[in-house]
Scaffold this active site. Sequence first.
Site, PDB file in Angstrom:
ATOM      1  N   LEU A 147      22.028  40.639  75.348  1.00 15.25           N
ATOM      2  CA  LEU A 147      22.126  40.692  73.887  1.00 15.25           C
ATOM      3  C   LEU A 147      20.783  41.078  73.249  1.00 15.25           C
ATOM      4  O   LEU A 147      19.738  40.568  73.645  1.00 15.25           O
ATOM      5  CB  LEU A 147      22.548  39.307  73.361  1.00 15.25           C
ATOM      6  CG  LEU A 147      22.598  39.135  71.844  1.00 15.25           C
ATOM      7  CD1 LEU A 147      23.811  39.824  71.260  1.00 15.25           C
ATOM      8  CD2 LEU A 147      22.625  37.654  71.468  1.00 15.25           C
ATOM      9  N   SER A 181      21.866  41.349  48.756  1.00 17.84           N
ATOM     10  CA  SER A 181      20.475  40.928  48.547  1.00 17.84           C
ATOM     11  C   SER A 181      19.487  41.823  49.301  1.00 17.84           C
ATOM     12  O   SER A 181      18.622  41.336  50.033  1.00 17.84           O
ATOM     13  CB  SER A 181      20.279  39.458  48.943  1.00 17.84           C
ATOM     14  OG  SER A 181      21.153  38.639  48.212  1.00 17.84           O
ATOM     15  N   ARG A 183       9.448  32.659  46.485  1.00 13.07           N
ATOM     16  CA  ARG A 183       9.812  31.225  46.477  1.00 13.07           C
ATOM     17  C   ARG A 183       8.554  30.358  46.362  1.00 13.07           C
ATOM     18  O   ARG A 183       7.439  30.838  46.597  1.00 13.07           O
ATOM     19  CB  ARG A 183      10.573  30.894  47.756  1.00 13.07           C
ATOM     20  CG  ARG A 183      11.955  31.543  47.750  1.00 13.07           C
ATOM     21  CD  ARG A 183      12.864  30.915  48.774  1.00 13.07           C
ATOM     22  NE  ARG A 183      14.176  31.554  48.693  1.00 13.07           N
ATOM     23  CZ  ARG A 183      15.255  31.122  49.307  1.00 13.07           C
ATOM     24  NH1 ARG A 183      15.195  30.040  50.066  1.00 13.07           N
ATOM     25  NH2 ARG A 183      16.406  31.749  49.174  1.00 13.07           N
ATOM     26  N   HIS A 226      16.724  24.203  56.043  1.00 12.45           N
ATOM     27  CA  HIS A 226      16.213  25.273  56.900  1.00 12.45           C
ATOM     28  C   HIS A 226      16.101  24.782  58.337  1.00 12.45           C
ATOM     29  O   HIS A 226      16.443  25.495  59.278  1.00 12.45           O
ATOM     30  CB  HIS A 226      14.848  25.766  56.410  1.00 12.45           C
ATOM     31  CG  HIS A 226      14.888  26.380  55.041  1.00 12.45           C
ATOM     32  ND1 HIS A 226      15.851  27.299  54.674  1.00 12.45           N
ATOM     33  CD2 HIS A 226      14.106  26.207  53.938  1.00 12.45           C
ATOM     34  CE1 HIS A 226      15.650  27.667  53.415  1.00 12.45           C
ATOM     35  NE2 HIS A 226      14.602  27.008  52.947  1.00 12.45           N
ATOM     36  N   ARG A 231      27.094  39.245  48.049  1.00 12.31           N
ATOM     37  CA  ARG A 231      26.157  40.340  47.739  1.00 12.31           C
ATOM     38  C   ARG A 231      25.281  40.597  48.961  1.00 12.31           C
ATOM     39  O   ARG A 231      25.209  39.779  49.880  1.00 12.31           O
ATOM     40  CB  ARG A 231      25.293  39.985  46.513  1.00 12.31           C
ATOM     41  CG  ARG A 231      24.514  38.699  46.649  1.00 12.31           C
ATOM     42  CD  ARG A 231      23.616  38.440  45.431  1.00 12.31           C
ATOM     43  NE  ARG A 231      23.037  37.099  45.497  1.00 12.31           N
ATOM     44  CZ  ARG A 231      23.583  36.017  44.965  1.00 12.31           C
ATOM     45  NH1 ARG A 231      24.722  36.093  44.317  1.00 12.31           N
ATOM     46  NH2 ARG A 231      22.995  34.834  45.091  1.00 12.31           N
ATOM     47  N   GLY A 290      19.629  25.694  51.486  1.00 12.11           N
ATOM     48  CA  GLY A 290      19.162  24.839  50.389  1.00 12.11           C
ATOM     49  C   GLY A 290      20.294  23.992  49.831  1.00 12.11           C
ATOM     50  O   GLY A 290      20.141  22.778  49.637  1.00 12.11           O
ATOM     51  N   ASP A 331      22.888  32.317  54.717  1.00  9.69           N
ATOM     52  CA  ASP A 331      22.624  31.780  53.380  1.00  9.69           C
ATOM     53  C   ASP A 331      23.239  30.388  53.210  1.00  9.69           C
ATOM     54  O   ASP A 331      24.270  30.075  53.807  1.00  9.69           O
ATOM     55  CB  ASP A 331      23.187  32.748  52.331  1.00  9.69           C
ATOM     56  CG  ASP A 331      22.581  32.526  50.954  1.00  9.69           C
ATOM     57  OD1 ASP A 331      21.556  31.808  50.856  1.00  9.69           O
ATOM     58  OD2 ASP A 331      23.130  33.054  49.970  1.00  9.69           O
TER      59      ASP A 331
HETATM   60  C1  IPE Z   1      19.156  36.466  51.131  1.00 11.89           C
HETATM   61  O1  IPE Z   1      19.336  35.162  50.686  1.00 11.89           O
HETATM   62  C2  IPE Z   1      18.050  36.532  52.105  1.00 11.89           C
HETATM   63  C3  IPE Z   1      18.269  35.818  53.355  1.00 11.89           C
HETATM   64  C4  IPE Z   1      19.338  35.173  53.734  1.00 11.89           C
HETATM   65  C5  IPE Z   1      17.175  35.902  54.263  1.00 11.89           C
HETATM   66  P1  IPE Z   1      18.770  34.664  49.271  1.00 11.89           P
HETATM   67  O2  IPE Z   1      19.305  33.287  49.097  1.00 11.89           O
HETATM   68  O3  IPE Z   1      17.323  34.850  49.215  1.00 11.89           O
HETATM   69  O4  IPE Z   1      19.469  35.698  48.287  1.00 11.89           O
HETATM   70  P2  IPE Z   1      19.760  35.614  46.717  1.00 11.89           P
HETATM   71  O5  IPE Z   1      18.447  35.449  46.046  1.00 11.89           O
HETATM   72  O6  IPE Z   1      20.656  34.439  46.481  1.00 11.89           O
HETATM   73  O7  IPE Z   1      20.445  36.901  46.402  1.00 11.89           O
HETATM   74  C1  IPE Z   2      19.054  30.898  53.356  1.00  9.30           C
HETATM   75  O1  IPE Z   2      19.276  29.741  52.639  1.00  9.30           O
HETATM   76  C2  IPE Z   2      17.685  30.933  54.013  1.00  9.30           C
HETATM   77  C3  IPE Z   2      16.720  31.860  53.403  1.00  9.30           C
HETATM   78  C4  IPE Z   2      16.938  32.681  52.425  1.00  9.30           C
HETATM   79  C5  IPE Z   2      15.381  31.823  53.934  1.00  9.30           C
HETATM   80  P1  IPE Z   2      18.746  29.539  51.168  1.00  9.30           P
HETATM   81  O2  IPE Z   2      17.401  28.926  51.255  1.00  9.30           O
HETATM   82  O3  IPE Z   2      18.842  30.783  50.396  1.00  9.30           O
HETATM   83  O4  IPE Z   2      19.793  28.456  50.622  1.00  9.30           O
HETATM   84  P2  IPE Z   2      20.494  28.423  49.213  1.00  9.30           P
HETATM   85  O5  IPE Z   2      21.081  29.770  48.963  1.00  9.30           O
HETATM   86  O6  IPE Z   2      19.447  28.082  48.219  1.00  9.30           O
HETATM   87  O7  IPE Z   2      21.546  27.355  49.346  1.00  9.30           O
HETATM   88 MG    MG Z   3      20.261  31.605  49.216  1.00  6.81          MG
END
Ligand code: IPE
Ligand code: IPE
Ligand code: MG
Length: 246
Positions: free
Chosen positions: A126, A191, A66, A32, A189, A18, A15
């Site tokens: 692995l 998620s 998204r 990403h 969390r 973004g 996570d």
């Molecule tokens: C959880 O991350 C899913 C992945 C890392 C693939 P999100 O960024 O989508 O989760 P929330 O919405 O913040 O809980």
């Molecule tokens: C995790 O990063 C990647 C995916 C859930 C696909 P995010 O895209 O959720 O990045 P943030 O949480 O918005 O920073």
């Molecule tokens: Mg996220």
Amino acid sequence: MNKLEIPEHIAIIMDGNGRWAKKLGLNRIFGHRNGVRAVRETVEACGEIGVKYLTLYAFSTENWHRPSDEIEALISLLVEAIIKNTPDLDKNNVQFRTIGNIASFPENVADKLNQAVKFTSKNSGLILTLALSYSSRWEITEAVKKIAEKTAAGEIKPENINESVIEKYLTTYGMPDPELIIRTSGEQRLSNFFLWQGAYSEFYFPAVLWPDFNKKSLFKAVEEYRRRERRFGKTGEQIRQEKDLI
Ligand code: IPE
Ligand code: IPE
Ligand code: MG
């Protein structure tokens, strides 16, 4: 590190891509793209210390909500990364797997994923599993459906349904539960990840955003894991006594 104290299965909720990009004033997709490097380093680090299973949560069922341009970019990055890295994974004896609703992706994407799975299926190193279009509630719902069908057909007796029967119908069948679940970016969390499998996992929530995660971060997580005492409902005294007997 002592082999005995290395988790057999590490799962990571990757996570913060973004936010990482936003900090640089760039768009989320740039984040990403930079997350792919972190994946490569993590796979290498796990190979080095003898982790047997690494599961990466890459795309959740809820991530379909998204904006469509972000979903499209994520999917094309995924395909690009698979095509580019499968030969290396294979060379390093990595077995690649997926869990999740792979059929929900466009056909060419599902094909590429299945090809990579097949190509590396004989490898004995692995086991790298990508959770894609995955969520625990989806997985458990699917399992309940299949068990209900078998029960209706008389193949399973209700009184014989137990935890091991349920596990047989989960996507992780045959894999040990993860001893350690890491979620980067400071969020604390699940998620919708590994609700069943994580029943007794140790959780670790480093502040690092996923694109900055590297070998050192992985080793630090394992160090932290080794300091924990896992009790599984017993008392600390019992656990220490059992350890002394080994
Ligand atoms: C959880 O991350 C899913 C992945 C890392 C693939 P999100 O960024 O989508 O989760 P929330 O919405 O913040 O809980
Ligand atoms: C995790 O990063 C990647 C995916 C859930 C696909 P995010 O895209 O959720 O990045 P943030 O949480 O918005 O920073
Ligand atoms: Mg996220």
